[in-house]
Design an enzyme around this catalytic site. Structure first.
Site, PDB file in Angstrom:
ATOM      1  N   GLU A 140       0.823  -1.213   0.000  1.00  0.00           N
ATOM      2  CA  GLU A 140       0.000   0.000   0.000  1.00  0.00           C
ATOM      3  C   GLU A 140       0.858   1.265   0.000  1.00  0.00           C
ATOM      4  O   GLU A 140       0.525   2.248  -0.680  1.00  0.00           O
ATOM      5  CB  GLU A 140      -0.942  -0.005   1.203  1.00  0.00           C
ATOM      6  CG  GLU A 140      -2.083  -0.999   1.101  1.00  0.00           C
ATOM      7  CD  GLU A 140      -1.677  -2.445   1.375  1.00  0.00           C
ATOM      8  OE1 GLU A 140      -2.415  -3.363   1.022  1.00  0.00           O
ATOM      9  OE2 GLU A 140      -0.574  -2.631   1.952  1.00  0.00           O
ATOM     10  N   HIS A 230     -11.460  -6.014   7.959  1.00  0.00           N
ATOM     11  CA  HIS A 230     -12.163  -5.736   6.705  1.00  0.00           C
ATOM     12  C   HIS A 230     -13.449  -4.945   6.907  1.00  0.00           C
ATOM     13  O   HIS A 230     -14.268  -4.860   5.989  1.00  0.00           O
ATOM     14  CB  HIS A 230     -12.499  -7.042   5.968  1.00  0.00           C
ATOM     15  CG  HIS A 230     -11.309  -7.773   5.456  1.00  0.00           C
ATOM     16  ND1 HIS A 230     -10.590  -8.643   6.237  1.00  0.00           N
ATOM     17  CD2 HIS A 230     -10.685  -7.756   4.255  1.00  0.00           C
ATOM     18  CE1 HIS A 230      -9.583  -9.144   5.534  1.00  0.00           C
ATOM     19  NE2 HIS A 230      -9.625  -8.618   4.323  1.00  0.00           N
TER      20      HIS A 230
END
Length: 438
Positions: A140, A230
């Site tokens: 990321e 998540h």
């Protein structure tokens, strides 16, 4: 007073909705009476906030058409066409338009060339080539850093972080680099061409929300739940990052219009897409190139007794709570005083979290005298804390009740009890009643 008798534990409050959706067993009978199809109240799939006709879609507030690259705010709708889309299709449509109109635009991230986990980039690599739509390594920090470099060189960089929970390794790149490039260089450089897309919020289902993809359910390990890695809502972490914009759409039309605005905005934007809405929110979406303004909230339901402010998925939970206030189901009817059922609730979708539309919210609260803020992130130092402080400062003499917040709990999102972590319709209803009865 009613305001004290309504209070009960979070567990008992959440149990109301669970019991409401459970089958009812008749006395002296072995037969089971199923609940009404779709439940007792509106939900995402049946929401009246969604624009399901061509006419209503083309008259979306703030919509501006892009004619040959120039935005026009004309209300002309003749000749315009719409197509039924869910949110991920609208996101895909926005990126397709951006890639078509801007030859410098590129889309990249983990698995985007294959369509992505939520299928938002399906077919883009085949349509525009692997040099413009391509996969990246699982990093990321590297994805955002690469996007900063592309934008600094004059490209339009559309990056995807596969889940908002994993944007934190890129936090330094976003806050210390992207947000500060223009300032630190005295305006000589900027990375306004950078847009970072990422799915956010919970993935918990209710009885009328479509199932998530099999791939997602296998990935998180529990059917219909994202849990601690998540299902987070990290938008509040960026509130102090001057130089960034944070946007969260609630529906397909907003997703397309706000994403195109984000891509073309002269500032770096983090565009967070509520993942449960990818398939459950469906609208008629204009197929032409259009944009919606950043930094502007939208009043969805007008009212004069209390302002409810939210964004993303909780918009629909708030709508359900408002419906339950006026028409409480039998299981909770005794807790809703008849005198409060005619209250007019004003519902506002903030849409842009940073910078947020302080003028619209202030004007609304000055009229209603009450404010309830709803978001899925935890309460401590959440976005609601900053809004509360500003409204207390600007509307202090107009307030008839303390500013109230309904949020996720200050705990990691539970894998098994995600439904009890989010601000569901009953918790919102409870807060509306207490605030009105204050």
């Amino acid at each position: 007073m009613f305001s004290t008798t309504i209070r009960t534990s979070p567990y008992r409050l959440s149990r109301f909705l669970e019991l409401k959706s459970a089958p009812r067993i008749r006395r002296n009978s072995t037969s089971v009476e199923p609940p009404p199809a779709g439940g007792h109240a509106p939900s995402i799939a049946t929401s009246e906030l969604l624009r399901t006709t061509r006419e209503s879609a083309l008259r979306t507030p703030g919509l501006s058409w892009a004619e040959d690259g120039l935005a026009t705010s004309t209300t002309m709708v003749g000749g315009r066409e719409t197509r039924k889309m869910n949110t991920y299709q609208a996101v895909r449509d926005a990126m397709s338009i951006a890639l078509t109109r801007d030859e410098s635009a590129v889309v990249f991230g983990e698995d985007v060339a294959f369509g992505g986990v939520f299928r938002c980039t399906m077919g883009l690599a085949e349509e525009f080539g692997r040099e413009r739509v391509f996969n990246t390594p699982l990093t990321e920090q590297g994805i955002v850093g690469f996007g900063i470099g592309l934008a600094a060189m004059g490209h339009t960089a559309i990056a995807e972080i596969q889940f908002a929970d994993y944007i934190l390794p890129a936090f330094d790149q976003l806050v210390n680099e992207a947000a500060k490039v223009r300032y630190r260089s005295g305006g000589q450089y900027n990375v306004g061409g950078l847009t970072v897309r990422t799915p956010t919020m919970s993935v918990v289902r209710d009885t009328v929300i479509y199932k998530l993809t099999t791939r997602l359910r296998n990935m998180v390990g529990v059917k219909g739940h994202g849990g601690l890695y998540h299902s987070q809502s990290p938008e509040g972490f960026f509130m102090g990052a001057a130089g960034l914009k944070i946007v969260i759409p609630r529906s397909p039309i907003q997703a397309k219009g706000l994403l195109l605005s984000s891509i073309r905005d002269p500032n770096p934007v983090v565009f967070m897409e509520p993942k449960i809405l990818y398939r459950s929110a469906v609208e008629q979406v204009p197929i032409d190139d259009f944009s919606l303004p950043l930094g502007r909230a939208e009043t969805l339901i007008p009212g004069n007794d209390i302002t409810v402010l939210t964004w993303g998925t909780p918009v629909y939970h708030c709508e359900t709570a408002i419906h339950m206030l006026a028409n409480p189901p039998p299981s909770i009817e005794q807790h809703i005083p008849p005198s409060l059922r005619s209250a007019k609730v004003e519902l506002i979708d903030l849409q842009t979290i940073l910078p947020w539309d302080i003028e619209t919210v202030t004007e609304s609260v000055s009229r209603t005298g009450r404010l309830l803020i709803v978001h899925e992130a935890g309460m401590t130092l959440g976005v609601g804390a900053e809004i509360s402080a500003q409204i207390q400062k600007r509307c202090f003499l107009k307030l008839d009740a303390p500013v109230r917040r309904v949020t996720g709990w200050d705990t990691p999102v539970g894998l098994q009890y995600e439904k009890f972590n989010i601000p569901d319709a009953l918790r919102i209803l409870d807060a509306i009643v207490e605030t009105l009865a204050y």
